[in-house]
Write a protein that holds these residues in place. Structure first.
Motif, mmCIF file in Angstrom:
data_model
loop_
_atom_site.group_PDB
_atom_site.id
_atom_site.type_symbol
_atom_site.label_atom_id
_atom_site.label_comp_id
_atom_site.label_asym_id
_atom_site.label_seq_id
_atom_site.Cartn_x
_atom_site.Cartn_y
_atom_site.Cartn_z
ATOM 1 N N SER A 1 9.451 3.455 6.702
ATOM 2 C CA SER A 1 10.253 4.238 5.759
ATOM 3 C C SER A 1 11.466 3.433 5.296
ATOM 4 O O SER A 1 11.770 3.365 4.096
ATOM 5 N N LEU A 2 12.178 2.820 6.243
ATOM 6 C CA LEU A 2 13.327 1.984 5.887
ATOM 7 C C LEU A 2 12.893 0.774 5.070
ATOM 8 O O LEU A 2 13.539 0.405 4.073
ATOM 9 N N GLN A 3 11.784 0.149 5.477
ATOM 10 C CA GLN A 3 11.342 -1.066 4.807
ATOM 11 C C GLN A 3 10.868 -0.787 3.384
ATOM 12 O O GLN A 3 11.138 -1.574 2.464
ATOM 13 N N VAL A 4 10.158 0.332 3.205
ATOM 14 C CA VAL A 4 9.711 0.686 1.861
ATOM 15 C C VAL A 4 10.899 1.066 0.988
ATOM 16 O O VAL A 4 10.949 0.727 -0.204
ATOM 17 N N ALA A 5 11.883 1.751 1.578
ATOM 18 C CA ALA A 5 13.086 2.086 0.805
ATOM 19 C C ALA A 5 13.743 0.833 0.244
ATOM 20 O O ALA A 5 14.247 0.837 -0.892
ATOM 21 N N ASN B 1 0.831 -1.209 0.000
ATOM 22 C CA ASN B 1 0.000 0.000 0.000
ATOM 23 C C ASN B 1 0.860 1.253 0.000
ATOM 24 O O ASN B 1 0.551 2.238 -0.691
ATOM 25 N N ALA B 2 1.952 1.241 0.771
ATOM 26 C CA ALA B 2 2.850 2.397 0.812
ATOM 27 C C ALA B 2 3.456 2.670 -0.562
ATOM 28 O O ALA B 2 3.527 3.826 -1.012
ATOM 29 N N CYS B 3 3.872 1.610 -1.241
ATOM 30 C CA CYS B 3 4.432 1.787 -2.583
ATOM 31 C C CYS B 3 3.382 2.343 -3.550
ATOM 32 O O CYS B 3 3.681 3.192 -4.401
ATOM 33 N N GLU B 4 2.144 1.872 -3.402
ATOM 34 C CA GLU B 4 1.061 2.374 -4.247
ATOM 35 C C GLU B 4 0.778 3.853 -3.957
ATOM 36 O O GLU B 4 0.533 4.643 -4.888
ATOM 37 N N LEU B 5 0.845 4.246 -2.690
ATOM 38 C CA LEU B 5 0.649 5.647 -2.322
ATOM 39 C C LEU B 5 1.745 6.533 -2.907
ATOM 40 O O LEU B 5 1.480 7.644 -3.393
ATOM 41 N N ILE B 6 2.979 6.050 -2.864
ATOM 42 C CA ILE B 6 4.093 6.827 -3.422
ATOM 43 C C ILE B 6 3.888 7.044 -4.922
ATOM 44 O O ILE B 6 4.092 8.153 -5.441
ATOM 45 N N ALA B 7 3.467 5.999 -5.619
ATOM 46 C CA ALA B 7 3.201 6.141 -7.055
ATOM 47 C C ALA B 7 2.044 7.111 -7.300
ATOM 48 O O ALA B 7 2.092 7.913 -8.257
ATOM 49 N N TRP B 8 1.009 7.055 -6.451
ATOM 50 C CA TRP B 8 -0.131 7.972 -6.593
ATOM 51 C C TRP B 8 0.326 9.417 -6.415
ATOM 52 O O TRP B 8 -0.036 10.288 -7.209
ATOM 53 N N PRO C 1 10.032 3.496 -7.512
ATOM 54 C CA PRO C 1 10.833 4.417 -8.324
ATOM 55 C C PRO C 1 10.786 5.877 -7.885
ATOM 56 O O PRO C 1 11.793 6.587 -7.982
ATOM 57 N N ALA C 2 9.647 6.357 -7.401
ATOM 58 C CA ALA C 2 9.527 7.780 -7.070
ATOM 59 C C ALA C 2 10.094 8.128 -5.701
ATOM 60 O O ALA C 2 10.230 9.314 -5.380
ATOM 61 N N LEU C 3 10.424 7.129 -4.886
ATOM 62 C CA LEU C 3 10.960 7.403 -3.555
ATOM 63 C C LEU C 3 12.440 7.740 -3.668
ATOM 64 O O LEU C 3 13.248 6.903 -4.071
ATOM 65 N N LYS C 4 12.795 8.975 -3.271
ATOM 66 C CA LYS C 4 14.148 9.469 -3.502
ATOM 67 C C LYS C 4 14.983 9.603 -2.237
ATOM 68 O O LYS C 4 16.206 9.671 -2.317
ATOM 69 N N SER D 1 9.025 13.603 -7.294
ATOM 70 C CA SER D 1 9.961 13.125 -6.270
ATOM 71 C C SER D 1 9.256 13.070 -4.926
ATOM 72 O O SER D 1 8.656 14.056 -4.489
ATOM 73 N N VAL D 2 9.362 11.910 -4.256
ATOM 74 C CA VAL D 2 8.667 11.692 -2.988
ATOM 75 C C VAL D 2 9.692 11.296 -1.936
ATOM 76 O O VAL D 2 10.610 10.503 -2.201
ATOM 77 N N GLY D 3 9.529 11.848 -0.738
ATOM 78 C CA GLY D 3 10.266 11.396 0.433
ATOM 79 C C GLY D 3 9.322 10.666 1.363
ATOM 80 O O GLY D 3 8.102 10.805 1.282
ATOM 81 N N MET D 4 9.884 9.876 2.266
ATOM 82 C CA MET D 4 9.070 9.192 3.270
ATOM 83 C C MET D 4 9.706 9.436 4.625
ATOM 84 O O MET D 4 10.940 9.428 4.760
ATOM 85 N N MET D 5 8.876 9.651 5.632
ATOM 86 C CA MET D 5 9.374 10.083 6.930
ATOM 87 C C MET D 5 8.515 9.499 8.024
ATOM 88 O O MET D 5 7.348 9.176 7.818
ATOM 89 N N GLY D 6 9.083 9.391 9.214
ATOM 90 C CA GLY D 6 8.270 9.001 10.350
ATOM 91 C C GLY D 6 9.113 8.668 11.555
ATOM 92 O O GLY D 6 10.328 8.464 11.468
ATOM 93 N N ILE D 7 8.440 8.633 12.700
ATOM 94 C CA ILE D 7 9.055 8.207 13.955
ATOM 95 C C ILE D 7 8.395 6.906 14.387
ATOM 96 O O ILE D 7 7.187 6.727 14.229
ATOM 97 N N SER D 8 9.186 5.969 14.880
ATOM 98 C CA SER D 8 8.681 4.686 15.342
ATOM 99 C C SER D 8 8.069 3.920 14.164
ATOM 100 O O SER D 8 8.780 3.626 13.197
#
Length: 667
Positions: A126-130, A96-103, A135-138, A113-120
């Motif tokens: 964020s690490l796991q999706v990386a 789902n996270a990958c689909e959201l990044i593409a959206w 492709p759009a996650l930079k 260009s998309v970043g992903m961020m978070g605490i806990s």
């Protein structure tokens, strides 16, 4: 840079390929369609409408004013999103996270260009999706997270069973039992709520089925293959949090792709965390996004690989508002040079190496099972008794060795290591190690600690029972630390076979015989470094103010019943009742937890954790009560739970998770 106007979109539905809709709160810079912008995704189950609104409103407006869109999305089954959650960091969640990044990347307002961020949770995924390489996650910013889900999360630690596992399972029952906001979803709120109540899982059932490092835990652990992450990662943590190891592990595993920042903080964002000093997280993050999502040549790629705060002779206290210390950098992180200490013939901890083939000097250690009540929590949210307290009480039940008063300051950064040989009559036992700063007045500050289930001494994937009476050599790597022990202070090594309630006891408490002559302690020297000043936040009080209807309250007590020979550890945490001034929604969560044990009986251990969650508006109120329990026999863990839901004063639902008896696997 001129600040850009922006609009807050309180709720936007994002349709997934499977037909479900996830709820997003978006902070959109003005004129983004004409002048497309980068975006940052945060993907959590903690409810954008109320659960994380305070911290979201402290950060995403600042990002939007800098021309960066913020997209805060509730994981399925949480907040206003459809369906029911299916676990932690599942394949479905990450897909789902990958689909959201593409959206996001495909929107007309996005520059792609998309970043992903978070605490806990958001730092974890964020690490796991990386590692999945959408492709759009930079770039990512991961705060208070882990690269190793088995050894460095709230479930197990080197094969020891963390009490936080029950606490967190109860927390998630409470969090997931809450309904969506009718002001967003309309009349279908109750249908969605009852569906969640009926189908929400009791996570601990699954976690306890995996008591060794298997594929369940390898999933989502980027330490299994760091090469899968090929984008820049800013990894942040605090020394007062349970996730203190991750920044250094990330730079060791990811190399130049990672930058580490470690402060004195609990489990909070650095611009409003305690203890102070805080850092300008907004400035750090905006510079990071500008470099990797816009291509600005702003020098972020030339940041030192490690920036860390070195605590300076910190004193434990009921509340730590400011920790003395200093900021340092290391341009390139390398394994630190180690200062080696051993126990000499008179029992003094002194510099040098254990004497090879020295005659065995056995000392029997069997700590009272309530040793550890000054350990604090694994998962710290406030700088009070959630943090480790004065260690002298726990040292009374421990085997301790210490240096003479130091002739000069000693500075450390990295992970201490201990090696020793021992004998045991049981198949397994827990060994807990603490590194302590003893102040001239005797006050004892915990610098670092490590624990080991001795059956896991050689492998977390394939543990082996100890052979009765056989000499076994073990190595324990303690948690990372950054600390100055001052001249005139002493360094203490404390060993115990219990660390309760942080660590749950093994099935037997026979103790161990430690060969004192074999003890070798290696401390990581700070080495070459540069001192720096870190910019403080522009706003010293960045969190918005909500309307208080009932104040917050905290209480922690240790009660030793001398008649029953039971020790009880009580936790009471009440967030207070606060109303969001724009939405009119008031919320409150109350945690009540009790751990009990007889100091001489490991099978007497019990834990009960209850969460009461309230949501209300005039003429509408919801309350859920979620309780989880654990106890044990010599061969089984026994767990159960119940969730009860009320609309007004009427009980509308109750679900009992019947007691499960799960075999103990060398634990």
């Amino acid at each position: 840079m001129t600040e850009r106007g922006f609009t807050t979109i309180e709720n936007h539905w994002i349709a997934l390929k499977d037909g479900s809709q996830l709820a997003a709160r978006i902070w959109m810079p003005d004129d983004a369609v004409a002048d497309p912008v980068p975006a940052v995704l945060e993907f959590l189950p903690y409810r954008k409408r109320d659960g994380t609104s305070l911290r979201d409103e402290s950060t995403y407006p600042v990002f939007a004013a800098a021309g960066i869109a913020g997209v805060r999305v509730d994981i399925r089954g949480s907040g206003e999103s459809d369906d029911v959650i299916d676990g932690e960091y599942t394949e479905l969640e990450l897909a789902n996270a990958c689909e959201l990044i593409a959206w996001i990347a495909a929107q007309p307002w996005s520059n792609g260009s998309v970043g992903m961020m978070g605490i806990s949770w958001g730092g974890f995924n964020s690490l796991q999706v990386a590692a999945l390489r959408p492709p759009a996650l930079k770039a990512i910013i991961s705060i208070a997270s882990t690269v190793d889900r088995f050894n460095d999360d709230i479930h197990y630690k080197n094969g020891c069973h963390l009490s936080a596992q029950l606490s967190w399972a109860a927390t998630m029952l409470g969090y997931q039992s809450r309904p969506p906001d009718p002001a967003i979803v309309g009349d279908r709120w109750k249908e969605m709520w009852l569906q969640r109540l009926e189908r929400e899982p009791f996570f601990m059932e699954e976690w306890l089925k995996h008591q060794r490092k298997d594929d369940f835990w390898r999933h989502g652990s980027i330490s299994e293959d760091f090469s899968r992450v090929d984008i820049p990662a800013l990894v942040i943590a605090g020394w007062a949090d349970g996730y203190r190891n991750t920044p250094l592990m990330a730079v060791e595993g990811l190399g130049s792709k990672a930058k580490a920042l470690i402060g004195p903080w609990v489990h909070k964002y650095p611009h409003f965390a305690w203890p102070k000093p805080r850092t300008d997280f907004h400035g750090e993050a905006i510079a990071w996004w500008d470099r990797w999502l816009r291509g600005d040549k702003n020098g972020v790629d030339r940041l030192p690989q490690v920036r860390a705060y070195i605590l300076d002779a910190v004193r434990p206290a009921p509340r730590r508002v400011f920790d003395p210390g200093f900021w340092i950098t290391k341009d390139v992180w390398e394994p630190p040079k180690m200062q080696c200490l051993y126990v000499e013939q008179f029992g003094r901890l002194t510099e040098g190496m254990p004497i090879p083939q020295a005659p065995e000097h056995p000392v029997y250690l069997r700590s009272p099972l309530d040793t550890g009540t000054a350990s604090g929590e694994y998962f710290t949210l406030k700088p009070d008794a959630e943090m480790a307290l004065d260690q002298r009480g726990d040292d009374a039940g421990s085997l301790v060795f210490e240096t003479l008063p130091l002739a000069e300051d000693h500075d450390y950064l990295g992970r201490p290591e201990l090696t020793l040989s021992l004998r045991s009559t049981a198949a397994t036992a827990n060994l807990c190690v603490r590194l302590v700063d003893v102040h001239p007045d005797g006050t004892a500050t915990r610098i670092s600690f490590g624990v080991l289930n001795l059956a896991h001494r050689d492998s977390n994937a394939a543990p082996e029972p100890l052979k009765a009476g056989e000499r076994t050599t073990v190595r324990i790597v303690l948690d990372a630390c950054g600390y100055r022990v001052r001249r005139g202070h002493r360094i203490r090594l404390s060993l115990s076979t219990a660390y309760w309630p942080l660590i749950l006891p093994p099935p037997e408490n026979t103790g161990v015989s430690i060969d004192v002559a074999s003890i070798g302690l290696a401390l990581p020297k700070l080495g070459d470094h540069q001192r720096i000043e870190m910019k403080a936040p522009d706003d010293p009080d960045p969190l918005p103010k909500y309307i208080e209807h009932a104040p917050a309250a905290t209480k922690r007590q240790v009660v030793r019943d001398l008649c029953t020979n039971l020790t009880h550890y009580h936790i009471h945490e009440d967030t207070g009742l606060f109303e969001h001034p724009q939405t009119g929604l008031s919320t409150r969560q109350v945690r009540q937890e009790v751990w009990s044990i007889a100091p001489d009986d490991p099978l007497s251990m019990t834990g009960i954790s209850t969460w009461t969650c309230e949501m209300q508006r005039p003429a509408w109120s919801i309350r859920t009560v979620s309780t989880a329990r654990i106890s044990c026999t010599k061969t089984r863990w026994m767990i159960s739970a119940v969730v009860t839901a009320y609309e007004g004063e009427n009980k509308v639902f109750e679900k009992k998770f019947a007691e499960k008896r799960i075999a103990r696997d060398l634990m």
